[in-house]
Design a protein around this motif. Structure first.
Motif, mmCIF file in Angstrom:
data_model
loop_
_atom_site.group_PDB
_atom_site.id
_atom_site.type_symbol
_atom_site.label_atom_id
_atom_site.label_comp_id
_atom_site.label_asym_id
_atom_site.label_seq_id
_atom_site.Cartn_x
_atom_site.Cartn_y
_atom_site.Cartn_z
ATOM 1 N N VAL A 1 38.692 41.134 47.896
ATOM 2 C CA VAL A 1 37.322 40.957 47.397
ATOM 3 C C VAL A 1 37.344 40.665 45.903
ATOM 4 O O VAL A 1 36.588 39.819 45.409
ATOM 5 C CB VAL A 1 36.476 42.212 47.699
ATOM 6 N N LEU A 2 38.200 41.346 45.171
ATOM 7 C CA LEU A 2 38.278 41.119 43.724
ATOM 8 C C LEU A 2 38.707 39.688 43.417
ATOM 9 O O LEU A 2 38.207 39.073 42.466
ATOM 10 C CB LEU A 2 39.264 42.102 43.095
ATOM 11 N N ALA A 3 39.650 39.147 44.194
ATOM 12 C CA ALA A 3 40.114 37.780 43.955
ATOM 13 C C ALA A 3 38.982 36.776 44.106
ATOM 14 O O ALA A 3 38.926 35.767 43.394
ATOM 15 C CB ALA A 3 41.258 37.442 44.901
ATOM 16 N N ALA A 4 38.055 37.028 45.031
ATOM 17 C CA ALA A 4 36.931 36.123 45.276
ATOM 18 C C ALA A 4 35.648 36.645 44.633
ATOM 19 O O ALA A 4 34.550 36.356 45.114
ATOM 20 C CB ALA A 4 36.734 35.943 46.784
ATOM 21 N N PHE A 5 35.789 37.386 43.524
ATOM 22 C CA PHE A 5 34.634 38.080 42.945
ATOM 23 C C PHE A 5 33.586 37.109 42.403
ATOM 24 O O PHE A 5 32.389 37.380 42.470
ATOM 25 C CB PHE A 5 35.108 39.013 41.827
ATOM 26 N N LEU A 6 34.023 35.971 41.856
ATOM 27 C CA LEU A 6 33.075 34.965 41.382
ATOM 28 C C LEU A 6 32.642 34.107 42.562
ATOM 29 O O LEU A 6 33.259 33.085 42.873
ATOM 30 C CB LEU A 6 33.708 34.098 40.295
ATOM 31 N N ARG A 7 31.583 34.520 43.219
ATOM 32 C CA ARG A 7 31.188 33.877 44.465
ATOM 33 C C ARG A 7 30.747 32.429 44.282
ATOM 34 O O ARG A 7 30.811 31.627 45.211
ATOM 35 C CB ARG A 7 30.071 34.687 45.114
ATOM 36 N N SER A 8 30.276 32.089 43.092
ATOM 37 C CA SER A 8 29.810 30.716 42.845
ATOM 38 C C SER A 8 30.925 29.794 42.377
ATOM 39 O O SER A 8 30.707 28.600 42.198
ATOM 40 C CB SER A 8 28.700 30.738 41.782
ATOM 41 N N ASP A 9 32.127 30.323 42.182
ATOM 42 C CA ASP A 9 33.267 29.548 41.693
ATOM 43 C C ASP A 9 34.174 29.191 42.869
ATOM 44 O O ASP A 9 34.699 30.074 43.542
ATOM 45 C CB ASP A 9 34.025 30.363 40.644
#
Length: 487
Positions: free
Chosen positions: A147-155
């Motif tokens: 989840v932390l790796a994909a934390f920037l959901r808009s990126d």
């Protein structure tokens, strides 16, 4: 062994569990506006956990008194050493996050909760003395890390990093589980002590395959070659504070876990796993050095640097001696400081609008207008290369010395030669900062938290760090003695 004794030993994990749940409820009630307060509270929790484990490290705790839950968990000095490094790395990741995420209006209250949950899993990993405990800690850490790796959901890059990490992490977990099942099938136990006793003699072919698959699964977690393919993409795509977290805390936890599994569970079969570790060490050193040469993105460059440094750390494990384990721990402590310094520097490299500057070509001539930042980054590069008198040299020196004392002279010689190759791309960064025409991009300023953290890292990796060699070496020796202690 009574329950109250076991609960006392797992006090740091209990505190992390309760604090994570409380802060999660706080985040749900107060929303993202409380994210800074939640981060401060999380840092306080990590400091309290460090205070709880410090006595075991200073007192060199080992033996039956530090075993909890019928021998499935060990709160010995070795686990305490690793936990303190993990807590420090997690705290650093919390300190630098608000300034980075708030610029993009992406700071979420759950960030600190995820870091605490990942830290909880890592604490269980380094204390595991049973394959079941190992897997519980590993998955608890991994689920939060995805989840932390994909934390920037808009990126898009962050989403891609999270997906790659999840898919390849699931594959590694499957490999690890298969190895554990084979080991259990041929030994009849999941306890490290039981496996060690069962394999004290001839090694069945099935158990050898189990050992190989277990080490392969752990190699993914430490990003050792040939299981390193995820590292550059995930490091580049994940948000920089998360990348800093991945480069430090999980690396320490996975490396400590690999040490405990190799020495604790397969300690009577050193000849079987030593060649695997030697191959992984040499391959990681060479691939990490050669792979970084053509990189222009600084995060990808540090990813290959991480792979390269993992190879040097594995040389200590290949020695299979208390001195080798002590050298690994010393190297890990220095590596954490160097990585924090490197990634904090990246976070401070911003243009006038606050956008991150991540390419080597974009920091050309940095020394003309950001003299202190360029000097510290040059220190980090020289220290990662192992150039004296910076403290990074000491980490490599103790690892090579342990290998030579164990009779692995050829391994040490190849490692030293490969250090020269790795020095090329570190020196390239310094050359661009000091001798190229200024690009004039990295002109943005950073807050005091970044500056303070960078100053601490710079002091530690400077020649002043050598004042800590006796103290750090003593703690590492005690932790290694606890690791090799057989009840």
């Amino acid at each position: 062994m009574d329950l109250s004794h076991s609960l006392r030993l797992v006090a740091p994990e209990t505190l992390l569990s309760v604090a994570s749940l409380v802060l999660l409820l706080t985040a749900a009630w107060l929303g993202d506006r409380a994210s800074r307060a939640i981060s401060v509270a999380a840092i306080a929790v990590l400091a309290a956990c460090a205070a709880l484990v410090a006595p075991a490290l200073c007192g060199v705790a080992m033996g039956a008194d530090v075993l909890a839950f019928s021998g499935q968990y060990s709160a010995d000095a070795f686990a305490s050493f690793a936990k303190i490094l993990i807590y420090a790395s997690a705290a650093a990741a919390l300190v630098v996050a608000p300034a980075f995420f708030e610029r993009m209006n992406a700071m979420r209250a759950e960030y600190a909760v995820l870091v605490l949950l990942a830290t909880l899993g890592m604490g269980i990993m380094v204390s595991a003395t049973d394959f079941l405990t190992l897997y519980i800690g590993l998955e608890l850490n991994s689920l939060a890390a995805y989840v932390l790796a994909a934390f920037l959901r808009s990126d898009g890059r962050s989403a891609e990093a999270g997906l790659k990490y999840f898919v390849l992490g699931a594959l590694a977990s499957g490999i690890l589980l298969f190895g554990m099942s084979l080991t259990y099938g041929f030994t009849g136990t999941t306890s490290f002590a039981g496996v060690r006793a069962a394999l004290d003699g001839q090694l069945p072919m099935g158990a050898l395959f189990g050992l190989t698959f277990v080490l392969a699964g752990l190699a993914f977690k430490i990003s050792a070659v040939p299981f390193h393919m995820w590292t550059p993409d995930v490091y580049e795509g994940a948000p920089t504070p998360v990348t800093m977290f991945f480069a430090t805390a999980p690396k320490v936890a996975a490396m400590a876990l690999a040490m405990r599994v190799a020495v604790g569970a397969f300690g009577t079969q050193v000849g079987a796993w030593q060649q695997i570790v030697i191959f992984a060490a040499l391959a990681s050193i060479i691939v990490g050095a050669l792979g970084a040469i053509g990189q222009d993105n600084l995060k990808r460059l540090l990813a290959y640097s991480s792979i390269n440094n993992v190879g040097f750390i594995l040389i200590g494990l290949a020695a299979a001696t208390p001195k080798g384990a002590s050298a690994m721990l010393v190297y890990l402590a220095i590596y954490v400081a160097m990585s924090v310094g490197g990634f904090v520097t990246l976070l401070m490299l911003k243009d006038a609008d606050g956008n991150p500057v991540e390419r080597v070509s974009e920091i050309a001539g940095l020394s003309r207008h950001r003299k202190v930042l360029a000097a510290v980054f040059a220190m980090v590069m020289f220290s990662l290369a192992g150039i004296p008198p910076l403290f990074g040299f000491w980490g490599k020196f103790v690892v090579f010395q342990a290998a030579v004392d164990a009779g692995l002279v050829a391994l040490a010689a190849v490692g030293i030669a490969a250090s020269v190759i790795a020095a090329f791309y570190y020196l390239k960064v310094v050359k661009v900062m000091y001798f190229d025409e200024p690009a004039g991009l990295a002109v943005g300023r950073s807050d005091w938290a970044h500056q303070a953290l960078l100053a601490l890292s710079a002091v530690f990796i400077s020649p002043l760090g050598y004042l800590l060699t006796k103290w750090l070496g003593g703690l590492a020796d005690g932790a290694a003695a606890a690791l090799f202690h057989v009840i």
